[in-house]
Design a protein around this motif. Structure first.
Motif, PDB file in Angstrom:
ATOM      1  N   MET A  21     -25.901 -15.570  22.246  1.00  0.00           N
ATOM      2  CA  MET A  21     -25.389 -16.048  23.531  1.00  0.00           C
ATOM      3  C   MET A  21     -25.643 -17.538  23.675  1.00  0.00           C
ATOM      4  N   LYS A  22     -24.792 -18.174  24.457  1.00  0.00           N
ATOM      5  CA  LYS A  22     -24.894 -19.614  24.671  1.00  0.00           C
ATOM      6  C   LYS A  22     -25.412 -19.899  26.073  1.00  0.00           C
ATOM      7  N   VAL A  23     -26.381 -20.817  26.158  1.00  0.00           N
ATOM      8  CA  VAL A  23     -26.948 -21.197  27.445  1.00  0.00           C
ATOM      9  C   VAL A  23     -26.981 -22.709  27.538  1.00  0.00           C
ATOM     10  N   ALA A  24     -26.543 -23.250  28.679  1.00  0.00           N
ATOM     11  CA  ALA A  24     -26.595 -24.683  28.929  1.00  0.00           C
ATOM     12  C   ALA A  24     -27.754 -24.984  29.862  1.00  0.00           C
ATOM     13  N   ILE A  33     -28.682 -23.138  22.358  1.00  0.00           N
ATOM     14  CA  ILE A  33     -29.023 -23.992  23.486  1.00  0.00           C
ATOM     15  C   ILE A  33     -28.142 -25.239  23.512  1.00  0.00           C
ATOM     16  N   PHE A  34     -27.574 -25.514  24.680  1.00  0.00           N
ATOM     17  CA  PHE A  34     -26.774 -26.711  24.916  1.00  0.00           C
ATOM     18  C   PHE A  34     -27.400 -27.484  26.090  1.00  0.00           C
ATOM     19  N   ALA A  35     -27.099 -28.758  26.172  1.00  0.00           N
ATOM     20  CA  ALA A  35     -27.605 -29.591  27.270  1.00  0.00           C
ATOM     21  C   ALA A  35     -26.467 -30.403  27.857  1.00  0.00           C
ATOM     22  N   THR A  36     -26.466 -30.534  29.175  1.00  0.00           N
ATOM     23  CA  THR A  36     -25.504 -31.423  29.814  1.00  0.00           C
ATOM     24  C   THR A  36     -25.893 -32.870  29.525  1.00  0.00           C
ATOM     25  N   ASP A  37     -24.985 -33.777  29.775  1.00  0.00           N
ATOM     26  CA  ASP A  37     -25.239 -35.185  29.507  1.00  0.00           C
ATOM     27  C   ASP A  37     -26.442 -35.703  30.305  1.00  0.00           C
ATOM     28  N   SER A  38     -26.524 -35.313  31.580  1.00  0.00           N
ATOM     29  CA  SER A  38     -27.636 -35.800  32.413  1.00  0.00           C
ATOM     30  C   SER A  38     -28.975 -35.244  31.937  1.00  0.00           C
ATOM     31  N   TRP A  60     -27.606 -28.600  21.278  1.00  0.00           N
ATOM     32  CA  TRP A  60     -26.274 -29.186  21.181  1.00  0.00           C
ATOM     33  C   TRP A  60     -25.951 -29.892  22.492  1.00  0.00           C
ATOM     34  N   LEU A  61     -25.200 -30.975  22.402  1.00  0.00           N
ATOM     35  CA  LEU A  61     -24.797 -31.715  23.603  1.00  0.00           C
ATOM     36  C   LEU A  61     -23.421 -31.253  24.053  1.00  0.00           C
ATOM     37  N   LEU A  62     -23.303 -30.933  25.341  1.00  0.00           N
ATOM     38  CA  LEU A  62     -21.995 -30.621  25.918  1.00  0.00           C
ATOM     39  C   LEU A  62     -21.223 -31.926  26.079  1.00  0.00           C
ATOM     40  N   GLN A  66     -17.403 -22.078  27.973  1.00  0.00           N
ATOM     41  CA  GLN A  66     -17.815 -21.262  26.832  1.00  0.00           C
ATOM     42  C   GLN A  66     -19.259 -20.755  26.952  1.00  0.00           C
ATOM     43  N   MET A  67     -19.970 -21.188  27.994  1.00  0.00           N
ATOM     44  CA  MET A  67     -21.367 -20.800  28.156  1.00  0.00           C
ATOM     45  C   MET A  67     -21.483 -19.413  28.794  1.00  0.00           C
ATOM     46  N   ASP A  68     -22.519 -18.687  28.403  1.00  0.00           N
ATOM     47  CA  ASP A  68     -22.811 -17.406  29.037  1.00  0.00           C
ATOM     48  C   ASP A  68     -23.650 -17.598  30.300  1.00  0.00           C
TER      49      ASP A  68
END
Length: 291
Positions: A1-4, A32-37, A53-55, A63-65
């Protein structure tokens, strides 16, 4: 699963909890993804170990769960703007203060991640309000989870807000301002101005005046199927309006109306959580304050 992960203001003292969150997410197989901020906040605090990973654009959010808001209630309000109409479930990790919306304490990180991985949670739909206008405002992000407000600027004299429900005249508010709140926002600015508390599932808006000149004027609850419109008068040429924590200066020539947004905010509710528990904890209900 993907989480931001999304956050606005991190301090060095928060890094042990952030590292624990990354460890738990990785151990449960989350990508794991991260927003720019959030990425900027991590780099400002010297991160060299955490991997993610950077969004790169807003479309990737779809695409995030899940998306985890790391901060206080203000951060969660901003997370709602990041998610927009994608309706990605949001979990609020509270490293702020009040925590009416960001309800997961940092000492519950392992438990919370385990619940997410196992699907042991519920999704609570929170209604949003939408601002319609004849001008482009708030960079096109014209919805709010908590409230829409009209307010006088600085130290100028009070304003008059002529208010209509579905085109029918309700009242002219001589006041410092006017708040239109969702049930979620009833625990915020509206409450501090004498508005009622409303349970999240109620299908209503509350209209609350700010420091009204006429003391007989009281907050009123209306159906969230209503469209609320306004005409503003005052001695000053400009007035302030806001959607949650975002504000803008406008003139009386701008047409404004509020109604329920077509999409909603989806908040992750973990087991054993209830809105009434949050009320008692945050408002100190049931405590003898005389001691």
């Amino acid at each position: 699963m993907k989480v931001a992960l999304h956050g606005l203001s991190l301090k060095a003292e928060h890094f042990p909890q952030i590292e624990l969150l990354f460890q738990e997410l990785s151990s449960h197989g989350f990508e794991i993804f991260a927003t720019d901020s959030f990425d900027r906040q991590l780099k400002m605090n010297g991160n060299k170990l955490l991997s993610y990973w950077l969004l790169e654009n807003s479309d990737e959010i779809s695409q995030m769960d899940f998306i985890i808001s790391i901060g206080g209630d203000g951060t969660l309000l901003d997370t709602v703007c990041v998610v927009g109409s994608h309706e990605i479930p949001i979990l609020g990790l509270n490293i702020g203060r009040m925590g009416f919306l960001a309800t997961v304490a940092t000492d519950r990180i392992p438990e919370a991640v385990k619940y997410l991985a196992e699907g042991n949670f519920q999704i609570e739909s929170r209604s949003l309000l939408r601002l319609d206008s004849n001008r482009r405002l708030f960079n096109g992000i014209h919805f709010a989870l908590n409230e829409f407000t009209i307010h006088k600027r600085d130290t100028s004299s009070m304003i008059t807000v002529h208010t209509y429900i579905d085109g029918k005249y309700l009242n002219s508010y001589w006041a410092d301002g006017l708040i239109v709140s969702t049930p979620t926002g009833s625990t915020g600015y509206s409450l501090s101005c004498g508005g009622p508390l409303i349970t999240p599932e109620a299908k209503s808006f509350v209209i609350t005046p700010v420091s009204p000149h006429n003391l007989n004027v009281r907050p009123i609850i209306v159906s969230d199927d209503s469209e609320i419109s306004f005409k503003i008068e005052g001695r000053a040429d400009k007035f302030m309006i806001s959607l949650d924590s975002r504000s803008s200066s406008i003139s009386s020539e701008v047409d404004l109306s509020v109604k329920k947004e077509k999409f909603s905010a989806k908040l992750v509710k973990l087991p054993h959580y209830h809105f009434f528990d949050t009320l008692r904890q945050k408002l100190n209900w049931g405590y003898d304050m005389r001691n």
